[in-house]
Design a protein around this motif. Structure first.
Motif, PDB file in Angstrom:
ATOM      1  N   ALA A   1     -38.231  88.317   2.687  1.00 29.22           N
ATOM      2  CA  ALA A   1     -38.626  89.588   2.073  1.00 29.22           C
ATOM      3  C   ALA A   1     -38.428  90.744   3.040  1.00 29.22           C
ATOM      4  CB  ALA A   1     -40.085  89.515   1.622  1.00 29.22           C
ATOM      5  N   LEU A   2     -38.791  90.539   4.308  1.00 27.63           N
ATOM      6  CA  LEU A   2     -38.598  91.606   5.294  1.00 27.63           C
ATOM      7  C   LEU A   2     -37.113  91.900   5.495  1.00 27.63           C
ATOM      8  CD1 LEU A   2     -40.056  93.518   7.289  1.00 27.63           C
ATOM      9  CD2 LEU A   2     -39.567  91.826   9.064  1.00 27.63           C
TER      10      LEU A   2
ATOM     11  N   TYR B   1     -37.093 106.208  -3.954  1.00 27.94           N
ATOM     12  CA  TYR B   1     -36.944 105.390  -5.156  1.00 27.94           C
ATOM     13  C   TYR B   1     -36.574 103.956  -4.795  1.00 27.94           C
ATOM     14  CZ  TYR B   1     -35.805 104.366 -10.046  1.00 27.94           C
ATOM     15  OH  TYR B   1     -35.788 103.839 -11.313  1.00 27.94           O
ATOM     16  N   GLY B   2     -35.592 103.831  -3.893  1.00 27.00           N
ATOM     17  CA  GLY B   2     -35.150 102.493  -3.501  1.00 27.00           C
ATOM     18  C   GLY B   2     -36.241 101.703  -2.823  1.00 27.00           C
TER      19      GLY B   2
ATOM     20  N   ARG C   1     -35.700  90.884  -6.531  1.00 23.66           N
ATOM     21  CA  ARG C   1     -36.746  91.849  -6.161  1.00 23.66           C
ATOM     22  C   ARG C   1     -36.426  93.232  -6.725  1.00 23.66           C
ATOM     23  NH1 ARG C   1     -39.147  88.449  -6.867  1.00 23.66           N
ATOM     24  NH2 ARG C   1     -37.993  86.919  -5.706  1.00 23.66           N
TER      25      ARG C   1
ATOM     26  N   ARG D   1     -38.918 100.641  -5.272  1.00 26.80           N
ATOM     27  CA  ARG D   1     -38.481  99.549  -6.147  1.00 26.80           C
ATOM     28  C   ARG D   1     -38.611  98.211  -5.424  1.00 26.80           C
ATOM     29  NH1 ARG D   1     -40.474 101.916  -8.921  1.00 26.80           N
ATOM     30  NH2 ARG D   1     -39.625 103.938  -8.446  1.00 26.80           N
ATOM     31  N   VAL D   2     -38.138  98.159  -4.174  1.00 29.50           N
ATOM     32  CA  VAL D   2     -38.188  96.894  -3.425  1.00 29.50           C
ATOM     33  C   VAL D   2     -39.638  96.508  -3.139  1.00 29.50           C
ATOM     34  CG1 VAL D   2     -37.487  95.691  -1.319  1.00 29.50           C
ATOM     35  CG2 VAL D   2     -35.915  97.299  -2.400  1.00 29.50           C
TER      36      VAL D   2
ATOM     37  N   GLU E   1     -40.240  96.871 -13.742  1.00 24.32           N
ATOM     38  CA  GLU E   1     -41.583  97.453 -13.728  1.00 24.32           C
ATOM     39  C   GLU E   1     -41.526  98.944 -14.032  1.00 24.32           C
ATOM     40  OE1 GLU E   1     -44.152  95.974 -10.798  1.00 24.32           O
ATOM     41  OE2 GLU E   1     -45.288  97.838 -10.574  1.00 24.32           O
TER      42      GLU E   1
ATOM     43  N   VAL F   1     -34.731  91.610   3.271  1.00 24.18           N
ATOM     44  CA  VAL F   1     -34.285  92.405   2.126  1.00 24.18           C
ATOM     45  C   VAL F   1     -34.781  93.849   2.238  1.00 24.18           C
ATOM     46  CG1 VAL F   1     -34.593  92.717  -0.363  1.00 24.18           C
ATOM     47  CG2 VAL F   1     -34.042  90.451   0.551  1.00 24.18           C
TER      48      VAL F   1
ATOM     49  N   SER G   1     -32.969  95.695   5.233  1.00 22.07           N
ATOM     50  CA  SER G   1     -31.553  95.940   5.012  1.00 22.07           C
ATOM     51  C   SER G   1     -31.372  96.971   3.898  1.00 22.07           C
ATOM     52  CB  SER G   1     -30.805  94.640   4.736  1.00 22.07           C
ATOM     53  OG  SER G   1     -31.015  94.218   3.424  1.00 22.07           O
ATOM     54  N   SER G   2     -32.252  96.959   2.912  1.00 26.49           N
ATOM     55  CA  SER G   2     -32.180  98.003   1.885  1.00 26.49           C
ATOM     56  C   SER G   2     -32.450  99.376   2.487  1.00 26.49           C
ATOM     57  CB  SER G   2     -33.196  97.727   0.776  1.00 26.49           C
ATOM     58  OG  SER G   2     -32.869  96.542   0.088  1.00 26.49           O
TER      59      SER G   2
ATOM     60  N   TYR H   1     -32.710  86.383  -3.909  1.00 30.91           N
ATOM     61  CA  TYR H   1     -34.041  86.938  -3.672  1.00 30.91           C
ATOM     62  C   TYR H   1     -34.013  88.470  -3.703  1.00 30.91           C
ATOM     63  CZ  TYR H   1     -38.772  87.177  -1.702  1.00 30.91           C
ATOM     64  OH  TYR H   1     -40.105  87.393  -1.508  1.00 30.91           O
TER      65      TYR H   1
ATOM     66  N   ASP I   1     -36.760  93.245 -10.457  1.00 29.01           N
ATOM     67  CA  ASP I   1     -38.186  93.273 -10.798  1.00 29.01           C
ATOM     68  C   ASP I   1     -38.742  94.688 -10.677  1.00 29.01           C
ATOM     69  OD1 ASP I   1     -38.360  90.634 -11.412  1.00 29.01           O
ATOM     70  OD2 ASP I   1     -39.441  90.018  -9.594  1.00 29.01           O
ATOM     71  N   GLY I   2     -38.373  95.351  -9.575  1.00 33.45           N
ATOM     72  CA  GLY I   2     -38.846  96.722  -9.368  1.00 33.45           C
ATOM     73  C   GLY I   2     -38.371  97.644 -10.477  1.00 33.45           C
TER      74      GLY I   2
ATOM     75  N   VAL J   1     -29.233 102.291  -6.364  1.00 35.44           N
ATOM     76  CA  VAL J   1     -30.050 101.420  -5.519  1.00 35.44           C
ATOM     77  C   VAL J   1     -29.646  99.956  -5.707  1.00 35.44           C
ATOM     78  CG1 VAL J   1     -32.378 100.519  -5.202  1.00 35.44           C
ATOM     79  CG2 VAL J   1     -32.007 102.992  -5.349  1.00 35.44           C
TER      80      VAL J   1
ATOM     81  N   GLN K   1     -24.698  95.526   0.133  1.00 35.80           N
ATOM     82  CA  GLN K   1     -25.256  95.422   1.474  1.00 35.80           C
ATOM     83  C   GLN K   1     -25.647  93.978   1.793  1.00 35.80           C
ATOM     84  OE1 GLN K   1     -25.427  96.751   4.166  1.00 35.80           O
ATOM     85  NE2 GLN K   1     -27.197  95.932   5.231  1.00 35.80           N
ATOM     86  N   LEU K   2     -26.259  93.296   0.822  1.00 34.55           N
ATOM     87  CA  LEU K   2     -26.652  91.901   1.062  1.00 34.55           C
ATOM     88  C   LEU K   2     -25.422  91.027   1.283  1.00 34.55           C
ATOM     89  CD1 LEU K   2     -29.578  91.621  -1.490  1.00 34.55           C
ATOM     90  CD2 LEU K   2     -29.762  91.389   0.997  1.00 34.55           C
TER      91      LEU K   2
ATOM     92  N   GLU L   1     -44.973  92.271  -6.709  1.00 36.14           N
ATOM     93  CA  GLU L   1     -45.022  91.375  -7.863  1.00 36.14           C
ATOM     94  C   GLU L   1     -44.920  89.918  -7.422  1.00 36.14           C
ATOM     95  OE1 GLU L   1     -43.058  92.734 -11.281  1.00 36.14           O
ATOM     96  OE2 GLU L   1     -42.530  90.726 -12.012  1.00 36.14           O
ATOM     97  N   ARG L   2     -44.058  89.707  -6.440  1.00 31.23           N
ATOM     98  CA  ARG L   2     -43.872  88.354  -5.918  1.00 31.23           C
ATOM     99  C   ARG L   2     -45.155  87.840  -5.251  1.00 31.23           C
ATOM    100  NH1 ARG L   2     -41.719  83.971  -7.177  1.00 31.23           N
ATOM    101  NH2 ARG L   2     -41.421  82.588  -5.417  1.00 31.23           N
TER     102      ARG L   2
ATOM    103  N   ASP M   1     -42.215  97.299  -4.898  1.00 32.78           N
ATOM    104  CA  ASP M   1     -42.766  96.829  -6.175  1.00 32.78           C
ATOM    105  C   ASP M   1     -42.375  95.383  -6.430  1.00 32.78           C
ATOM    106  OD1 ASP M   1     -44.069  99.138  -6.746  1.00 32.78           O
ATOM    107  OD2 ASP M   1     -42.698  99.831  -8.303  1.00 32.78           O
ATOM    108  N   GLY M   2     -41.094  95.097  -6.183  1.00 31.93           N
ATOM    109  CA  GLY M   2     -40.618  93.731  -6.383  1.00 31.93           C
ATOM    110  C   GLY M   2     -41.360  92.747  -5.493  1.00 31.93           C
TER     111      GLY M   2
END
Lengths: 221, 221
Positions: free
Chosen positions: B144-145, B205-206, A209, B209-210, A216, B147, B150-151, A205, A212-213, A147, A154-155, B216-217, B212-213
């Motif tokens: 954030a959107l 999972y991916g 993120r 994780r995002v 956690e 990221v 795109s993820s 960013y 951070d995930g 991931v 990708q970014l 947290e933010r 969650d990140g």
DNA sequence: ACCTGAACACCGTTCAAGT
DNA sequence: ACCTGAACACCGTTCAAGT
């Protein structure tokens, strides 16, 4: 006189024989200059002053040449440092990854699409999994690294594409129409974000993120 | 007799005139069947029993047809629900996104590469930004959107690619050699993860994780 | 307006023939 | 071994001509 433009190399080779390394070197140069998918076998032949078939003789198909190029580029990334905290190690190496990939446009997209299946990436993957597992992720290390890496490349690929603005419907152009829209405030916000074009911030960013995930998740496991 | 295989459509059109919608319909069918990048303008002509130039007349270049296909496919995704908590809304819509994109191979990759620049995506983006901003992210909602989306499309593209295994160096094959390696325990773990091929888990999972990140933010902002 | 059908300028790839 | 040079089977795209 022969009609039409020259199809083959303009200068006939009167030089020492080529080898596979020289072919890949030239392909890396063309990738740096034009991007991984922007050169053709015929162009590579011109760069090397040889006929296209010579490339097949030394390396193989275009896909084979491309894979070798990616391997070389990935090999330029500074490896993960096992002697520092996991998070700092990843932040450093992922930052370096971005620098290297930005010098070789198209490689990020290739990695995103194909996966990091080149020899040079395997050492890094091994180390990455071990670091994450040791930091408390255990069996989840492999999926977490997948991931993290796929998000990173990708970014970088997104950033290259926005910067190039080559596509039919350029993202800035499409969103620009909503720059000051009152009926679509979300699109207005997205438009101004895309206009600012702060790619450093986008990458940072996104990576933070995901990290951070993962952090956690380490606490939860 | 004419030599070689027929180049044009086998049956001449003796039918009502085509229009742009029918061309795109056919392209969506071919995309479902073969993938967005696996059909050619000439194949599309055969599907419609028309000459390639007819497609140019009604829609335009191949890129234009592809963009229309992506727009149609994105339009099939159930929109974000603003009446439920932000996280649940995203989890639902991103789950639906995956189902729709998996029915139309290659669209995820197009979105990952080009960005969500089709009209059908704009409404969703607007809503997504507004939801995240309202949930406490404020000005960070757009980045954030970006990221998050795109993820998501990247993870779907990865999954399609691993499932297809079309590339020169297939990931399972490459990693398989380290399946039981003692010197590279990280690669062994990665190999067994890739072998299991649990794409549901990878996506889940991916995304989590995002999210969650991002959550947290939200607490930090 | 819509379709025909050939043509153009490219591709990647192969292969018999040369040295 | 390495290179030559033509050829093959594709592409996307354009365009004058037909109806």
């Amino acid at each position: 006189m022969p009609n039409g433009p020259a199809r083959g190399p303009r200068i006939l080779r009167n030089q020492p024989p080529l080898n596979a390394d020289q072919v890949v070197d030239a392909a890396v140069r063309l990738t740096h200059r034009y991007g991984l998918e922007q050169w053709t076998i015929r162009q590579l032949g011109e760069e090397l002053e040889c006929w296209p078939s010579v490339i097949y003789h030394h390396v193989g198909t275009r896909d084979a040449v491309v894979t070798e190029v990616v391997d070389r580029v990935v090999g330029m990334v500074r490896p993960l440092d096992e002697s520092i905290p996991w998070r700092q190690s990843f932040e450093t190496t992922l930052g370096d990854l971005r620098i290297v990939l930005r010098h070789h446009p198209g490689v990020a997209r290739w990695l995103a699409v194909t996966g990091p299946v080149v020899p040079a990436a395997l050492r890094g993957i091994d180390r990455g999994v071990r670091i994450l597992a040791g930091a408390g992720l255990g069996d989840e290390a492999a999926i977490a690294l997948t991931v993290l890496l796929s998000s990173a490349v990708q970014l970088i690929a997104v950033e290259e594409n926005w910067a190039a603005g080559e596509s039919l419907s350029d993202i800035r152009e499409v969103l620009g129409e909503y720059r000051d829209s009152a009926t679509y405030p979300g699109l207005a916000a997205m438009s101004s974000f895309v206009d600012k074009c702060d790619f450093d911030a986008l990458y940072q960013y996104g990576i933070v993120r995901v990290l951070d995930g993962i952090a956690e998740r380490m606490r939860a496991v």
